[in-house]
Write an enzyme that holds these catalytic residues in place. Sequence first.
Site, PDB file in Angstrom:
ATOM      1  N   HIS A  94       0.829  -1.217   0.000  1.00  5.89           N
ATOM      2  CA  HIS A  94       0.000   0.000   0.000  1.00  5.89           C
ATOM      3  C   HIS A  94       0.863   1.267   0.000  1.00  5.89           C
ATOM      4  CE1 HIS A  94      -3.348  -2.693   1.282  1.00  5.89           C
ATOM      5  NE2 HIS A  94      -2.383  -3.264   1.988  1.00  5.89           N
ATOM      6  N   SER A 117      14.689  21.789 -16.415  1.00  7.30           N
ATOM      7  CA  SER A 117      13.471  22.547 -16.661  1.00  7.30           C
ATOM      8  C   SER A 117      13.845  23.863 -17.327  1.00  7.30           C
ATOM      9  CB  SER A 117      12.772  22.811 -15.330  1.00  7.30           C
ATOM     10  OG  SER A 117      11.990  23.985 -15.406  1.00  7.30           O
ATOM     11  N   LYS A 136      15.944  21.964 -11.270  1.00  6.42           N
ATOM     12  CA  LYS A 136      15.306  20.685 -11.574  1.00  6.42           C
ATOM     13  C   LYS A 136      16.171  19.708 -12.349  1.00  6.42           C
ATOM     14  CE  LYS A 136      11.006  20.276 -11.933  1.00  6.42           C
ATOM     15  NZ  LYS A 136      10.076  19.351 -11.369  1.00  6.42           N
ATOM     16  N   GLU A 195       9.858   8.513 -17.326  1.00  5.30           N
ATOM     17  CA  GLU A 195       8.480   8.965 -17.556  1.00  5.30           C
ATOM     18  C   GLU A 195       8.011   8.607 -18.962  1.00  5.30           C
ATOM     19  OE1 GLU A 195       7.773  13.164 -16.182  1.00  5.30           O
ATOM     20  OE2 GLU A 195       9.813  12.897 -15.470  1.00  5.30           O
TER      21      GLU A 195
END
Length: 465
Positions: free
Chosen positions: A155, A276, A282, A289
């Site tokens: 979980h 970024s 970043k 992804e």
Amino acid sequence: MKLWGGRFEKGTSQDVDEFHSSIHFDYRLYRQDILGSIAHAAMLGKQGIISPGEAQTICKGLEEILKDFEEGKIELSAAHEDIHMNIEALLIEKIGQVGKKLHTGRSRNDQIVLDTRMYTREIIHEVIGLLIGLEEQLLELADKHKDTIMPGYTHLQKAQPVTLGHHLMAYFEMFRRDIQRLEDSLKRVDIMPLGSGALAGTTYPLDRQAVARQLGFSVISRNSMDAVAARDFVVEFLSCASIIMMHLSRFCEELILWSTDEFRFVEMDDSYSSGSSIMPQKKNPDVAELIRGKTGRVYGDLISVLTTMKGLPLAYHSDMQEDKEPLFDGMDTVKSCLSIFTGMLKTLKFCPENMLKQASRGFINATDVADYLVLKGIPFRDAHYIVGRLVLYCIHNDKVLDELTLDEYREFSEVFQQDVYEAISLKNCVERRNLPGGPAPSAVTKAVDEGHAWLQEIKSRYKQA
Ligand code: ARG
């Protein structure tokens, strides 16, 4: 004029030519198409359906066309619809009238299935090769991290301590099944359909077995209508590809999560990340992804072919031409994702100190405290309750189980003794989970050894990509 133009009084409109044409994607079947035609022509010659001399001329012409393709000298035309008719037209242009004999006893309906099966067979070998490379990388990392303690989750809540090696070997098992699935699917791809004609076979005395042998197929198809109408091997490849993508995607999701500042279990190499345009600090895990994103695309390819096929009566329909783009897209996508993922994994930095730090929080040795009580004779359900109270006490007092004094422990049960600390140390918790299939370093070592032996055996059959 079209190769099938006899029955028509006027030509197709240019719009229709373009709409109908599949050459812009089925061009990639040129090698399979030519090799299939060579096998077919040679067999026609041997069977006396055309003369041996004619067969020889056709085969030589086709070999030259293949060479021209490989040297980039061929121009394909949408007016010739697809790869089959483009090659036939090139052949007739090259060797003249005798080229018109090639298509004796054959239809594009059995021809396209032949080409697609040959192509799929090759791609399956390539994908297995890429999976082997990934499996090797996983074994290397698992071996290196067999003692690296980390929290295991259910979980997404800290559950019990495991080793990083064990976690990585979980993925080894998924990709092992992917290899096995692909290997099994080969049995259903490795079927030679020529001789099925358009749907009802042919009246010529073709030697189907000879064609199968020459093209390296193990068996010939058993029913001409099924042979031209079936695309379940396409669906099966895309299913295998979808499952591989699902596994890659779950792995990517973990790496994305693990590379957050909140986790810091891994650091992606700069060469597999990007920045970024606005936020200077970043470093984004784009590659992971994108693989996660492309998973949806491969599922789409699968659903596309399933949907195309679902309403088709027997036998061939032009709808089935729509299987090629999703099939090729699924093939290209799964191949590039496997290759880039393996590279990303190779350069990934794991952070064992942070894993250990996180494993020391969140009461992940609570089950071990309960097991300790069970060893002292307390029924498990009572032990579970006692430890639940202990955890609550810890939460209220901002402590972890390892920090409680023996007196505190004994408030909850008289059976606690000094040996409890040893019993619930993370190292012990992991080491004692040493059943086959468990996370203990000793069990991971065995799993890695077994994995190597299995991979060796697979590698004797397939080339690593
Ligand atoms: N381009 C077709 C396909 O991809 C080849 C078979 C065409 N057969 C036909 N009768 N139109 O399925």
